[in-house]
Design a protein around this motif. Sequence first.
Motif, PDB file in Angstrom:
ATOM      1  N   SER A 143      -8.163   4.504 -80.985  1.00 55.02           N
ATOM      2  CA  SER A 143      -7.736   5.115 -79.729  1.00 55.02           C
ATOM      3  C   SER A 143      -6.276   4.807 -79.418  1.00 55.02           C
ATOM      4  CB  SER A 143      -8.603   4.592 -78.577  1.00 55.02           C
ATOM      5  OG  SER A 143      -8.070   4.981 -77.335  1.00 55.02           O
ATOM      6  N   HIS A 173      -9.200   1.020 -70.226  1.00 54.44           N
ATOM      7  CA  HIS A 173      -9.255   1.860 -71.420  1.00 54.44           C
ATOM      8  C   HIS A 173     -10.642   2.470 -71.597  1.00 54.44           C
ATOM      9  CE1 HIS A 173     -10.193   2.539 -75.679  1.00 54.44           C
ATOM     10  NE2 HIS A 173      -8.981   3.088 -75.705  1.00 54.44           N
ATOM     11  N   ILE A 216      -9.561  12.799 -77.254  1.00 57.49           N
ATOM     12  CA  ILE A 216      -9.048  11.429 -77.238  1.00 57.49           C
ATOM     13  C   ILE A 216      -7.871  11.326 -78.202  1.00 57.49           C
ATOM     14  CG2 ILE A 216      -9.617   8.999 -77.688  1.00 57.49           C
ATOM     15  CD1 ILE A 216     -11.113  10.278 -75.261  1.00 57.49           C
ATOM     16  N   TYR A 221     -11.543   6.354 -71.403  1.00 54.00           N
ATOM     17  CA  TYR A 221     -12.137   6.998 -72.576  1.00 54.00           C
ATOM     18  C   TYR A 221     -13.348   7.841 -72.141  1.00 54.00           C
ATOM     19  CZ  TYR A 221     -13.508   7.341 -77.522  1.00 54.00           C
ATOM     20  OH  TYR A 221     -13.816   7.795 -78.785  1.00 54.00           O
TER      21      TYR A 221
END
Length: 188
Positions: A143, A121, A135, A125
């Motif tokens: 997120s 992750h 995002i 990102y």
Amino acid sequence: MLVVDIETTGLDTEKCSILSIGALCLEQINNTFYGECKIWDGADIYEEGLAINGFTKENIKDSKKQNEGELIFKFLKWLDQFDNKIIAGQHPMALDIPILKSACKRANIDYKFSHKTIDLHSLAYGYFLNKGIQIPLKEDGTSDISLDYIAKYFDLGEEPKPHNALNGAKYEAECFGQIIYNKKLGII
């Protein structure tokens, strides 16, 4: 780097049981590990978790399956062949590492993993920010970069349902391959 995915009876790492472990070495993508186990007596079972991973109550209590400690022991033996034992995955510190620690404790096995991990992750990102990609956010502002989101971005499709720990590890490895090496690894 070892890409690891674990299927469980739920998200409480102290009260839930491991059901299966899937792993592969990113530098040796054909070197994989997969194993299943029956749950330990008294483990919490969440229907939502079973719906996601496809295990049935009968399957997770199958007396013919190895127990959680035996599975952990085999997984650790598989890990012995690698110098680099850094665990990677989609949020490994949220579930995979804590449940491995709990399972080792239940089985009286020394936990030998580093607290340092590589989180898909976080890499995704940063990758998306670097590419100027907005995002995706949940309603609460956090997120929404899931494994399926990352895999879809790289044209890998969604992970097959029900989940399988080795398939999960392979999907994660493919996403790591795209981000780190800028290429498909060809394992899914």
